[in-house]
Design a protein around this motif. Structure first.
Motif, mmCIF file in Angstrom:
data_model
loop_
_atom_site.group_PDB
_atom_site.id
_atom_site.type_symbol
_atom_site.label_atom_id
_atom_site.label_comp_id
_atom_site.label_asym_id
_atom_site.label_seq_id
_atom_site.Cartn_x
_atom_site.Cartn_y
_atom_site.Cartn_z
ATOM 1 N N THR A 131 -5.293 27.282 1.088
ATOM 2 C CA THR A 131 -5.872 26.915 2.376
ATOM 3 C C THR A 131 -6.265 25.442 2.370
ATOM 4 O O THR A 131 -6.314 24.792 1.325
ATOM 5 N N PRO A 376 -14.261 32.534 13.976
ATOM 6 C CA PRO A 376 -13.218 31.584 14.376
ATOM 7 C C PRO A 376 -13.583 30.848 15.650
ATOM 8 O O PRO A 376 -14.182 31.420 16.560
ATOM 9 N N THR A 378 -13.167 29.453 19.183
ATOM 10 C CA THR A 378 -12.356 29.835 20.353
ATOM 11 C C THR A 378 -12.250 28.694 21.352
ATOM 12 O O THR A 378 -11.855 28.917 22.494
ATOM 13 N N GLY A 397 1.915 39.629 16.008
ATOM 14 C CA GLY A 397 2.411 39.074 14.748
ATOM 15 C C GLY A 397 3.904 39.279 14.599
ATOM 16 O O GLY A 397 4.630 39.430 15.580
ATOM 17 N N ASP A 418 -4.450 38.797 21.040
ATOM 18 C CA ASP A 418 -4.552 38.746 19.587
ATOM 19 C C ASP A 418 -5.899 38.122 19.245
ATOM 20 O O ASP A 418 -6.379 37.233 19.965
ATOM 21 N N LYS A 419 -6.520 38.575 18.157
ATOM 22 C CA LYS A 419 -7.853 38.055 17.812
ATOM 23 C C LYS A 419 -7.825 36.995 16.709
ATOM 24 O O LYS A 419 -8.866 36.590 16.210
ATOM 25 N N ASP A 420 -6.620 36.545 16.324
ATOM 26 C CA ASP A 420 -6.492 35.441 15.372
ATOM 27 C C ASP A 420 -6.414 34.136 16.159
ATOM 28 O O ASP A 420 -5.378 33.812 16.758
ATOM 29 N N GLU A 422 -6.311 30.943 15.325
ATOM 30 C CA GLU A 422 -5.319 29.953 14.906
ATOM 31 C C GLU A 422 -3.917 30.371 15.341
ATOM 32 O O GLU A 422 -3.110 29.550 15.767
ATOM 33 N N PHE A 423 -3.641 31.672 15.240
ATOM 34 C CA PHE A 423 -2.322 32.145 15.637
ATOM 35 C C PHE A 423 -2.103 31.977 17.140
ATOM 36 O O PHE A 423 -1.004 31.648 17.582
ATOM 37 N N TYR A 436 -6.697 35.252 23.775
ATOM 38 C CA TYR A 436 -7.576 35.551 22.647
ATOM 39 C C TYR A 436 -8.480 36.733 23.012
ATOM 40 O O TYR A 436 -9.157 36.704 24.047
ATOM 41 N N ASP A 438 -10.264 40.773 21.287
ATOM 42 C CA ASP A 438 -10.321 41.892 20.341
ATOM 43 C C ASP A 438 -9.935 43.166 21.082
ATOM 44 O O ASP A 438 -10.623 43.595 22.015
ATOM 45 N N ASP A 462 -3.831 45.673 10.807
ATOM 46 C CA ASP A 462 -5.054 46.184 10.197
ATOM 47 C C ASP A 462 -5.122 47.679 10.474
ATOM 48 O O ASP A 462 -5.238 48.109 11.619
#
Length: 596
Positions: A131, A376, A378, A397, A418-420, A422-423, A436, A438, A462
């Protein structure tokens, strides 16, 4: 030593204290102040330092020259500022204890040099080595490794014999160091690849392993003889081979030796804890450990914050790098030779370094438990609000992206969440509008158009989150078809119980196609290969139905009353396979008769 490590490390890992602390405790237990199996722990440390050398060689293999060049600002900017700031602060700690300036400077400077072995091991265990924050820490460690050379020269100058040292000799030492570095670079660039090519052509596997060890130890020895550190020589050799076609082979050959020797290094450090010195000077040792570690933490944190690093990363870096390191032992030994320290001073400072190394894993564990996980950012992300789409996809993903393509090709509109964070930002660069959010929150589902969607797809990777989302969607939107990606059979059963209308294990289809192609490669008829795979599909569906409806799924064991469905399925599979074999033989006989 191996027995102590094998006994202690799994226990410490199990209770969450990490492998480093396990090795240190094992070393203390079998050392001179434990069970007394060993009397000279320093000899063990010198041999086991090869573990640190090999660790840095493997790190070098991951650092292509272009990547290392990209880190130059962190190495010579961040690294230099942190080291200089820490040297000044830790020198002040020694002065506050009433010691003269020169011993205070040398003692503090030794503590500045962080333990490469401990930090690298903990970065690896935490999965943060690759990282951005991990790369910054590695850059600082590289600068500290480079700094050991001028620091040793400074110690010689500051010592009682420093004034008498001939200037020409010092310049000769510098010239030798530069010459050795240039020679290593040239050898790595023009000799090593042809050498490994010849050895690979010989087909002797053990010779390749011997050559890998020769490269690591030879480069380390060349740097040590020239006045540089062994670790820096091994790292440089790794960098030079990082773009070689033999890189992965070298890494595989070195890895077993690296792991075992690094463990022995930590064992040796544990053995070197001199309890008699600590007992005789416990007040000074405790004060030194506390003062040095607090001062170093503050400096690392402040430097990181001034240079724009966020609070969470700055604090984590400070805790990880709060200890002294193995290079301090070398620096303090040089100080004894130069007349700056006596034997008792060296023992006290060595004990201070070792105790700080022991405390670091405990501090990291405390940090992880006390400091809340960073949420993260936002900033700049769009949250779903009254979005409408034919299909709501939760998780975009690698699986979800493939699923989306045929749907988009047929003109269906997708609502993607999606809750990532950065993605989500990365997806925007490729033209995908991903919101963005959850998927386990009802308000997010409503805002993303779940109530009006014709289908809801759960594509997250997950397992627990997928089941939770399935339960919420099934309860809140029972009329909307719900399809989900499953990880394995147990997860598929959990999803079915949660109310999904369709689930598929993420590797099931690819594995059946792979199996079919394997049968064809082995010479089976294509029709028969397809038939066998379809039979397996039928058996798998029957088994899944038995496990889901009436069975109790517990790992690999399935019980349903007195019946054993798994045995029944296996028996049926055997019967059907025999029938298929008979059918194939019958066809072959018919073909032979027609040919006759």
């Amino acid at each position: 030593m191996l027995a102590a490590g094998v006994a202690a490390v799994p226990v410490f890992k199990k209770i969450g204290l990490g492998s480093v602390l396990g090795y240190l405790a094992a070393g203390l237990a079998i050392g001179p102040f434990g069970l007394g199996f060993f009397a000279d722990p320093q000899a063990i440390i010198h041999v086991a330092e090869l573990g640190v050398v090999m660790f840095l060689f493997i790190i070098g293999l991951e650092m292509q020259p272009s990547r290392l060049w990209g880190m130059r600002k962190d190495i010579f900017g961040l690294g230099a500022i942190q080291v200089m700031g820490a040297m000044a602060a830790l020198t002040c700690i020694g002065l506050s204890f009433g010691f003269p300036l020169i011993p205070s400077f040398v003692a503090g400077t030794g503590f500045v040099l962080t333990s490469t072995a401990i930090v690298m091991q903990m970065l690896q265990e935490r999965g943060t080595m690759s990282t951005l924050k991990g790369q910054r820490i590695i850059a600082i460690l590289l600068f500290e490794d480079l700094a050991i050379v001028p620091l040793l020269a400074i110690v010689v100058l500051l010592g009682t014999g420093g004034a008498a040292t001939d200037t020409s000799d010092r310049w000769l030492s510098v010239g030798i160091a530069i010459g050795a570095t240039v020679a290593l670079v040239l050898a790595g660039r023009y000799l090593l690849n042809p050498l490994f090519r010849v050895l690979a052509a010989s087909g002797a596997r053990e010779v390749m392993t011997a050559a890998a060890l020769l490269v690591v130890l030879g480069s380390a020895l060349a740097m040590q003889v020239s006045g540089l550190s062994m670790a820096m020589g091994a790292f440089l050799a790794g960098v030079l081979l990082s773009e070689s076609s033999f890189r992965h082979q070298l890494e595989a050959d070195i890895e077993p030796f690296r792991g075992i020797l690094l463990g022995l290094f930590f064992l040796g450090v544990g053995m070197a804890i001199d309890l008699s010195v600590i007992a005789a000077n416990w007040q000074l040792v405790v004060a030194s450990v506390v003062g040095y570690m607090i001062a170093k933490i503050l400096i690392i944190y402040l430097v990181a914050r001034v240079l724009g690093t966020c609070h969470a990363e700055s604090l984590e870096r400070a805790v990880l790098m709060a200890q002294g390191g193995e290079f301090a032992f070398v620096l303090y030994a040089a100080a004894v030779s130069a007349g700056i320290f006596d034997g008792e001073d060296n023992a006290i400072l060595t004990a201070t370094i070792i105790i700080s190394m022991v405390l670091t894993p405990l501090m990291v564990i405390l940090h992880d438990r006390v400091v809340p996980k960073q949420q993260p950012s936002t900033e700049g992300l769009t949250l779903p609000e009254n979005v409408e789409g034919t299909v709501l996809m939760i998780g975009f993903g690698r699986f979800g992206q493939i699923v989306s393509q045929p749907l988009l090709a047929r003109g269906y509109t997708l609502s993607l969440i999606d809750k990532d964070a950065e993605f989500v930002r990365d997806a925007a660069e490729f033209g995908f509008k991903v919101y963005y959010g959850d998927g386990s929150r009802i308000d997010i589902l409503h805002a993303a158009g779940a109530a009006t969607a014709k289908a809801i797809l759960i594509c997250v990777d997950d397992k627990e989150a997928a089941v939770k989302i399935a339960q919420i969607v099934h309860e809140e939107f029972p009329l909307v078809p719900l399809l989900a990606r499953a990880y394995d059979r147990g997860h598929a059963i959990d999803l079915i119980h949660a109310g999904v209308d369709y689930q598929i294990r993420e590797t099931f289809e690819s594995a059946t196609v792979f199996s079919r192609e394997t049968l064809k490669v082995l010479g089976e008829d294509e029709d028969l290969a397809i038939e066998v795979v379809e039979e397996f599909r039928d058996v798998d569906r029957e088994r899944l139905a038995l496990e889901t409806v009436g069975g109790i799924y517990a790992g690999r064991q399935l019980v349903r009353g007195n019946a054993q469905p798994a045995d029944l399925v296996a028996a049926r599979t055997a019967r059907e396979r025999a029938a298929a074999e008979e059918e194939r033989e019958r066809r072959e006989r018919e073909q032979q008769e027609e040919a006759g």
